[in-house]
Design a protein around this motif. Structure first.
Motif, mmCIF file in Angstrom:
data_model
loop_
_atom_site.group_PDB
_atom_site.id
_atom_site.type_symbol
_atom_site.label_atom_id
_atom_site.label_comp_id
_atom_site.label_asym_id
_atom_site.label_seq_id
_atom_site.Cartn_x
_atom_site.Cartn_y
_atom_site.Cartn_z
ATOM 1 N N GLN A 77 26.596 75.769 99.822
ATOM 2 C CA GLN A 77 25.712 76.600 99.004
ATOM 3 C C GLN A 77 24.700 75.771 98.214
ATOM 4 O OE1 GLN A 77 27.911 78.648 95.927
ATOM 5 N NE2 GLN A 77 29.119 76.840 95.414
ATOM 6 N N SER A 78 24.422 74.586 98.695
ATOM 7 C CA SER A 78 23.560 73.695 97.916
ATOM 8 C C SER A 78 22.818 72.727 98.826
ATOM 9 C CB SER A 78 24.394 72.902 96.901
ATOM 10 O OG SER A 78 25.383 72.130 97.566
ATOM 11 N N ASN A 79 21.796 72.101 98.261
ATOM 12 C CA ASN A 79 21.098 71.022 98.946
ATOM 13 C C ASN A 79 21.599 69.678 98.450
ATOM 14 O OD1 ASN A 79 18.432 73.213 98.770
ATOM 15 N ND2 ASN A 79 19.057 72.377 100.730
ATOM 16 N N LEU A 80 21.377 68.645 99.253
ATOM 17 C CA LEU A 80 21.908 67.316 98.992
ATOM 18 C C LEU A 80 20.774 66.308 98.810
ATOM 19 C CD1 LEU A 80 24.289 65.130 99.210
ATOM 20 C CD2 LEU A 80 23.626 65.017 101.624
ATOM 21 N N GLU A 136 16.599 61.941 108.202
ATOM 22 C CA GLU A 136 17.904 62.256 108.769
ATOM 23 C C GLU A 136 18.947 61.372 108.092
ATOM 24 O OE1 GLU A 136 17.852 61.842 112.987
ATOM 25 O OE2 GLU A 136 16.458 63.522 113.291
ATOM 26 N N LEU A 137 20.090 61.964 107.745
ATOM 27 C CA LEU A 137 21.146 61.239 107.060
ATOM 28 C C LEU A 137 22.472 61.399 107.792
ATOM 29 C CD1 LEU A 137 20.370 62.225 103.340
ATOM 30 C CD2 LEU A 137 19.942 60.012 104.425
ATOM 31 N N ALA A 158 18.105 73.326 110.723
ATOM 32 C CA ALA A 158 19.197 74.068 110.088
ATOM 33 C C ALA A 158 19.085 73.920 108.580
ATOM 34 C CB ALA A 158 20.562 73.551 110.566
ATOM 35 N N GLY A 159 19.840 74.753 107.852
ATOM 36 C CA GLY A 159 19.885 74.647 106.404
ATOM 37 C C GLY A 159 18.868 75.524 105.695
ATOM 38 N N VAL A 160 19.052 75.648 104.386
ATOM 39 C CA VAL A 160 18.159 76.450 103.534
ATOM 40 C C VAL A 160 17.362 75.517 102.638
ATOM 41 C CG1 VAL A 160 18.053 78.172 101.691
ATOM 42 C CG2 VAL A 160 19.721 78.438 103.545
ATOM 43 N N ALA A 161 16.063 75.716 102.589
ATOM 44 C CA ALA A 161 15.200 74.923 101.715
ATOM 45 C C ALA A 161 15.258 75.523 100.315
ATOM 46 C CB ALA A 161 13.769 74.913 102.245
ATOM 47 N N GLY A 162 16.082 74.950 99.450
ATOM 48 C CA GLY A 162 16.309 75.499 98.123
ATOM 49 C C GLY A 162 15.117 75.349 97.194
ATOM 50 N N LEU A 177 16.258 60.466 98.900
ATOM 51 C CA LEU A 177 16.319 60.960 100.273
ATOM 52 C C LEU A 177 17.024 62.315 100.325
ATOM 53 C CD1 LEU A 177 17.516 57.616 101.913
ATOM 54 C CD2 LEU A 177 15.165 58.335 101.426
ATOM 55 N N THR A 178 16.521 63.182 101.188
ATOM 56 C CA THR A 178 17.162 64.476 101.411
ATOM 57 C C THR A 178 16.929 64.884 102.859
ATOM 58 O OG1 THR A 178 17.466 66.697 100.459
ATOM 59 C CG2 THR A 178 15.196 65.951 100.778
ATOM 60 N N PRO A 179 17.869 65.612 103.479
ATOM 61 C CA PRO A 179 17.707 66.007 104.879
ATOM 62 C C PRO A 179 16.437 66.838 105.119
ATOM 63 C CG PRO A 179 19.989 66.268 104.217
ATOM 64 C CD PRO A 179 19.214 65.938 102.970
#
Length: 272
Positions: free
Chosen positions: A175-178, A219-220, A194-198, A187-189
């Motif tokens: 439920q979060s971004n990294l 990419e991580l 895929a994923g949600v841009a918060g 750095l962030t993916p």
């Protein structure tokens, strides 16, 4: 709760959001009766509507309905769901469609203060995210992958789970971004498949340079995370939350600029 502007708590069983997950949603912090980061949420909602081919909702009408639902709330969570509306059996979208607006208010979560003072512990989820570039970034109603991932653990010491894609790339939390901080590199993916841009992710990226950080979408891997200086997670309700432990790796929270945490903590709860 409001459904299409009227007090109600039921939708027709023909609603395509119920039948097919054919819709979008936004989860918005409310402070003193006002929705926070409203323009950012509406910008993402509009991108989602474009991606799904929805008739755009009237954002001024949504604002008035949001104020009505949030009235009198000191701290709360506003959820807005927009579905394609009702339709017959079968996947083919009705034409024209008549999107349905659903607004509801929920209690503010009781996040422990120590999450922000001492950091959270996170884990890797076994459930993988599907790769689908047409849906990447938007907040659509199809969240079964996140539901399955969140069901993987009961340990209250684990605050969040990291989700990988089919190629073992780290994408986000359930439920979060990294974010990974390594030196002055933030750095962030990329979230291209895929994923949600918060909305708080966007805020962090936009403000990073004023704190002498160099933001980069990349990419991580799991190994990348373990070799970084520190990790933190973001979303529109928790704000910015540092990670103290990931599996056997322990991070030093002092490496996150205190000014950045204070800035995000103040700004993400800014109304409007």
């Amino acid at each position: 709760m409001l459904i299409d502007g009227l007090p109600a708590d039921r939708i027709p069983i023909t609603d395509r959001g119920l039948q097919y997950g054919d819709g979008l949603f936004e989860t918005i912090a409310v402070k003193d009766g006002l929705p926070c980061l409203w323009q950012r949420h509406m910008a993402r909602l509009e991108k989602g509507e474009q991606a799904l081919g929805f008739t755009p909702t009237d954002k001024q009408l949504l604002w008035q309905e949001a104020l009505q639902v949030a009235a009198g709330q000191t701290s709360a969570v506003l959820k807005i769901v927009v579905t394609r509306g009702s339709g017959g059996r079968g996947y083919r979208p009705p034409s024209p469609s008549h999107p349905r607006r659903i607004l509801s208010i929920h209690p503010w979560p009781d996040y422990p203060a120590e999450w922000y003072e001492k950091g959270i512990e996170i884990r890797i989820c076994e459930t993988r995210l599907s790769n689908q570039s047409r849906l990447a970034g938007i907040k659509h109603l199809n969240r079964l992958e996140q539901v399955l991932a969140r069901a993987e653990w009961e340990n209250p010491d684990i605050a969040e789970g990291l989700m990988l894609d089919q190629q073992d790339r780290v994408i986000c939390g359930t439920q979060s971004n990294l974010f990974l901080l390594k030196g002055d590199q933030l750095l962030t993916p990329k979230l291209s498949t895929a994923g949600v841009a918060g909305v708080v992710r966007e805020l962090v990226l936009e403000s990073a340079e004023q704190f002498s950080l160099k933001p980069r979408l990349t990419e991580l891997s799991i190994d990348d995370l373990k070799q970084g200086d520190v990790l933190f997670m973001t979303n529109a309700i928790m704000g910015l939350c540092p990670v103290v432990r990931f599996e056997q790796t322990v991070f030093e929270l002092k490496k996150i600029p205190a000014e950045l945490m204070m800035f995000i903590g103040h700004t993400y709860l800014a109304a409007g």
